[in-house]
Design an enzyme around this catalytic site. Structure first.
Site, PDB file in Angstrom:
ATOM      1  N   ASP A   1      18.329 112.224  47.920  1.00 37.65           N
ATOM      2  CA  ASP A   1      18.272 113.277  46.903  1.00 37.65           C
ATOM      3  C   ASP A   1      18.097 112.761  45.495  1.00 37.65           C
ATOM      4  OD1 ASP A   1      18.393 115.427  48.572  1.00 37.65           O
ATOM      5  OD2 ASP A   1      20.559 115.280  48.777  1.00 37.65           O
ATOM      6  N   HIS A  27      26.326 117.670  49.888  1.00 39.19           N
ATOM      7  CA  HIS A  27      25.356 117.587  50.997  1.00 39.19           C
ATOM      8  C   HIS A  27      24.002 118.010  50.438  1.00 39.19           C
ATOM      9  CE1 HIS A  27      23.870 117.462  54.993  1.00 39.19           C
ATOM     10  NE2 HIS A  27      24.477 118.503  55.530  1.00 39.19           N
ATOM     11  N   HIS A  87      26.362 107.257  50.278  1.00 38.72           N
ATOM     12  CA  HIS A  87      26.116 107.974  51.534  1.00 38.72           C
ATOM     13  C   HIS A  87      27.178 107.580  52.533  1.00 38.72           C
ATOM     14  CE1 HIS A  87      24.009 109.626  54.982  1.00 38.72           C
ATOM     15  NE2 HIS A  87      23.336 110.321  54.105  1.00 38.72           N
TER      16      HIS A  87
HETATM   17  N1  CMC Z   1      29.502 108.151  42.343  1.00 34.54           N
HETATM   18  C1  CMC Z   1      30.588 107.442  42.019  1.00 34.54           C
HETATM   19  N2  CMC Z   1      31.466 106.957  42.916  1.00 34.54           N
HETATM   20  C2  CMC Z   1      31.224 107.214  44.209  1.00 34.54           C
HETATM   21  C3  CMC Z   1      30.105 107.947  44.627  1.00 34.54           C
HETATM   22  C4  CMC Z   1      29.219 108.418  43.643  1.00 34.54           C
HETATM   23  N3  CMC Z   1      28.133 109.122  43.969  1.00 34.54           N
HETATM   24  N4  CMC Z   1      30.114 108.064  45.966  1.00 34.54           N
HETATM   25  C5  CMC Z   1      31.204 107.408  46.390  1.00 34.54           C
HETATM   26  N5  CMC Z   1      31.871 106.909  45.315  1.00 34.54           N
HETATM   27  C6  CMC Z   1      33.080 106.075  45.348  1.00 34.54           C
HETATM   28  C7  CMC Z   1      34.319 106.920  45.604  1.00 34.54           C
HETATM   29  O1  CMC Z   1      34.910 107.358  44.401  1.00 34.54           O
HETATM   30  C8  CMC Z   1      35.182 105.928  46.353  1.00 34.54           C
HETATM   31  O2  CMC Z   1      35.726 105.042  45.420  1.00 34.54           O
HETATM   32  P1  CMC Z   1      37.252 104.500  45.626  1.00 34.54           P
HETATM   33  O3  CMC Z   1      37.202 103.686  46.891  1.00 34.54           O
HETATM   34  O4  CMC Z   1      37.538 103.711  44.394  1.00 34.54           O
HETATM   35  O5  CMC Z   1      38.117 105.723  45.754  1.00 34.54           O
HETATM   36  C9  CMC Z   1      34.186 105.137  47.187  1.00 34.54           C
HETATM   37  O6  CMC Z   1      32.945 105.204  46.454  1.00 34.54           O
HETATM   38  C10 CMC Z   1      33.975 105.699  48.598  1.00 34.54           C
HETATM   39  O7  CMC Z   1      33.654 107.083  48.448  1.00 34.54           O
HETATM   40  P2  CMC Z   1      33.925 108.174  49.560  1.00 34.54           P
HETATM   41  O8  CMC Z   1      34.008 109.518  48.895  1.00 34.54           O
HETATM   42  O9  CMC Z   1      35.071 107.733  50.428  1.00 34.54           O
HETATM   43  O10 CMC Z   1      32.607 108.072  50.419  1.00 34.54           O
HETATM   44  P3  CMC Z   1      32.139 109.112  51.494  1.00 34.54           P
HETATM   45  O11 CMC Z   1      31.432 108.351  52.545  1.00 34.54           O
HETATM   46  O12 CMC Z   1      33.258 109.986  51.936  1.00 34.54           O
HETATM   47  O13 CMC Z   1      31.140 110.036  50.672  1.00 34.54           O
HETATM   48  C11 CMC Z   1      29.218 110.992  49.744  1.00 34.54           C
HETATM   49  C12 CMC Z   1      29.773 110.047  50.819  1.00 34.54           C
HETATM   50  C13 CMC Z   1      27.709 111.178  49.972  1.00 34.54           C
HETATM   51  C14 CMC Z   1      29.871 112.360  49.870  1.00 34.54           C
HETATM   52  C15 CMC Z   1      29.485 110.374  48.352  1.00 34.54           C
HETATM   53  O14 CMC Z   1      28.869 109.112  48.226  1.00 34.54           O
HETATM   54  C16 CMC Z   1      29.040 111.306  47.225  1.00 34.54           C
HETATM   55  O15 CMC Z   1      29.808 112.190  46.818  1.00 34.54           O
HETATM   56  N6  CMC Z   1      27.786 111.121  46.696  1.00 34.54           N
HETATM   57  C17 CMC Z   1      27.291 111.996  45.661  1.00 34.54           C
HETATM   58  C18 CMC Z   1      26.749 113.262  46.298  1.00 34.54           C
HETATM   59  C19 CMC Z   1      25.426 113.030  46.982  1.00 34.54           C
HETATM   60  O16 CMC Z   1      24.522 112.423  46.427  1.00 34.54           O
HETATM   61  N7  CMC Z   1      25.301 113.583  48.198  1.00 34.54           N
HETATM   62  C20 CMC Z   1      24.051 113.530  48.957  1.00 34.54           C
HETATM   63  C21 CMC Z   1      24.188 112.739  50.199  1.00 34.54           C
HETATM   64  S1  CMC Z   1      22.571 112.397  50.913  1.00 34.54           S
HETATM   65  C22 CMC Z   1      21.973 113.926  51.375  1.00 34.54           C
HETATM   66  C23 CMC Z   1      22.640 114.435  52.580  1.00 34.54           C
HETATM   67  O17 CMC Z   1      22.418 113.890  53.666  1.00 34.54           O
HETATM   68  O18 CMC Z   1      23.361 115.430  52.456  1.00 34.54           O
END
Ligand code: CMC
Length: 427
Positions: free
Chosen positions: A362, A267, A306
């Site tokens: 970010d 986050h 995201h």
């Molecule tokens: N790098 C590589 N792979 C990713 C990433 C990433 N940053 N984000 C998602 N994925 C992949 C994940 O491994 C999954 O792949 P698979 O379907 O093969 O298992 C797929 O994409 C879907 O991921 P998810 O974890 O189910 O997606 P989510 O909606 O639960 O997670 C997130 C959203 C923001 C937590 C995630 O994209 C992430 O960890 N990003 C990196 C951390 C980040 O930059 N966070 C800041 C968010 S913006 C600021 C805020 O509002 O807080």
């Protein structure tokens, strides 16, 4: 005829008409679906709330597929171009842009409450010299509830307004002191001649000069970053704010919990993690190897992806433009080349394209913060200053919501049904 959803239960052959409002059914309406009259009734199972609306809200609108973000109906791009952070904070909390007298009063009230009680300073001095500023920030915000016990009277609008002003006004002072404490520097008293953000820079960076004057480009850039971070509907930390607030806790305790949720690297801690990642990659030629390692499951590309945006985060676009203005003053951050190369490769790569992973807010903000002299550990604290406005707006809305009840999700119990206690010798 009212919209309904017809559900047929194949277990019993019974049909149910569930009312549909705003493309939504009420999960509680599922409870009538039972096999036996003694059953608890059907529940919805939604880990991480991927498809559950927890409230009705009129504050922030997001269309994640189209990359749209609006506060109270105003596009974020317009607010970032023309607004100031304190004006936008007012908009979020009270619903409309302030007229000039309202803004003047708001400014005046905020500047009267910037100072920290001397005992709060003493409290903060108790932290170790290397304490993470976000840990200091969230603990100190929580401690404010002991300084302002009347904040418990959440039904009194006069008290709520006072606590709102205190929180928005003091958040930068706490952040600045957390930073100065870690740098072993003395606390700087506020300068009421400066803007909200200008004074924050003063409290951070003033040395022995009699009067500190912030660089106007950097002051404006930071103000824009606060605007971009000010609210983002029902994200993890805002949901924490509403959850804690739903127990009628005071706003300082609720906001401390929200800040704790923001601290995590998925986050608000992501901008700090981005900078550490870019530093580790080091140079643009190392980017392809890093992207491969991410695709092979060795960590995530921080600042990408995201939960809601499945296209380019509109905030990231504004930040990229702001970064160029900042670098004209501070000099170009060498890590920008690494970031641009990462973005270029990731946006062409099937792994990221098929998962709709684009740069989020970010990805570039850390580069700006670093160019402005902030240590990465301060990045989530800067996020928290902006988001304080949104947390309060959402808390205010919660308190006025006639559907408000204490938040209490259900669970699907999957453990042992019943067992007899086994004495130590027989285990
Ligand atoms: N790098 C590589 N792979 C990713 C990433 C990433 N940053 N984000 C998602 N994925 C992949 C994940 O491994 C999954 O792949 P698979 O379907 O093969 O298992 C797929 O994409 C879907 O991921 P998810 O974890 O189910 O997606 P989510 O909606 O639960 O997670 C997130 C959203 C923001 C937590 C995630 O994209 C992430 O960890 N990003 C990196 C951390 C980040 O930059 N966070 C800041 C968010 S913006 C600021 C805020 O509002 O807080």
């Amino acid at each position: 005829m009212a919209d309904t959803l017809t559900i047929t239960d194949n277990r019993t052959g019974k049909q149910y008409e569930i009312p549909v409002t705003d493309d939504t059914i009420r999960a509680a309406d599922l409870r009538q679906i039972k096999v036996d009259p003694d059953d608890f009734g059907m529940m919805s199972y939604d880990p991480a709330f991927l498809n559950t609306a927890s409230c009705r809200s009129a504050i922030t609108f997001i269309d994640g597929d189209k990359g749209i973000l609006r506060y109270r109906g105003y596009p974020i791009e317009q607010l970032a171009e023309h607004g100031t952070f304190i004006e936008i904070a007012y908009l979020l909390i009270y619903g409309d842009l302030p007229i000039s007298t309202e803004l003047a009063e708001w400014k005046d009230e905020l500047s009267q409450h910037v100072m920290l009680h001397e005992n709060i300073k003493k409290f903060m001095e108790g932290f170790r010299y290397d304490a993470h500023p976000m840990g200091i920030f969230l603990s100190t915000v929580g401690a404010l509830s002991t300084f302002y016990p009347q904040a418990k009277d959440i039904d009194d609008p006069v008290s709520r307004r006072l606590q709102t002003i205190r929180l928005i006004a003091k958040a930068p002072s706490i952040a600045a002191y957390a930073y100065r404490h870690s740098a072993g520097k003395p606390y700087v008293y506020p300068d009421s001649e400066l803007s909200y953000t200008g004074n924050f820079l003063n409290q951070l960076y003033k040395r022995t000069e009699p009067v500190y004057r912030p660089d106007p480009v950097l002051e404006r850039a930071l103000d824009v970053l606060f605007i971009l971070h000010a609210d983002h509907e029902q994200n993890c930390s805002t949901s924490a704010m509403r959850n804690i607030g739903s127990s009628n806790a005071d706003p300082y305790s609720s906001l401390a919990g929200a800040a704790a949720a923001l601290y995590g690297p998925l986050h608000g801690g992501a901008n700090e993690a981005v900078l550490r990642m870019l530093t580790k990659i080091g140079t643009a030629d190392q980017v392809p190897a890093f992207v491969e390692s991410v695709k092979n499951g060795k960590g995530r590309l921080m600042g990408f992806g995201h939960r809601v945006y499945k296209s380019y985060d509109p905030r990231a676009k504004v930040i990229k433009a702001t970064a160029n203005q900042v670098f004209e003053v501070t000099g170009r951050n060498p890590l920008l080349d690494v970031a641009l190369e990462l973005e270029r490769i990731a946006l062409e790569d099937e792994y990221f394209v098929s998962r709709k992973l684009y740069p989020n807010v970010d990805f570039y903000s850390g580069l700006i913060y670093q160019a402005m002299g902030f240590d990465p550990s301060m990045f989530p604290v800067l996020f928290a200053i902006g988001r304080t406005a949104g947390w309060i707006a959402q808390w205010e809305e919660l308190l006025g919501d006639e559907a408000r009840k204490i938040a209490r999700p259900r669970q699907v119990y999957v453990g042992e049904l019943i067992r007899d206690y086994v004495t130590m010798g027989d285990r």
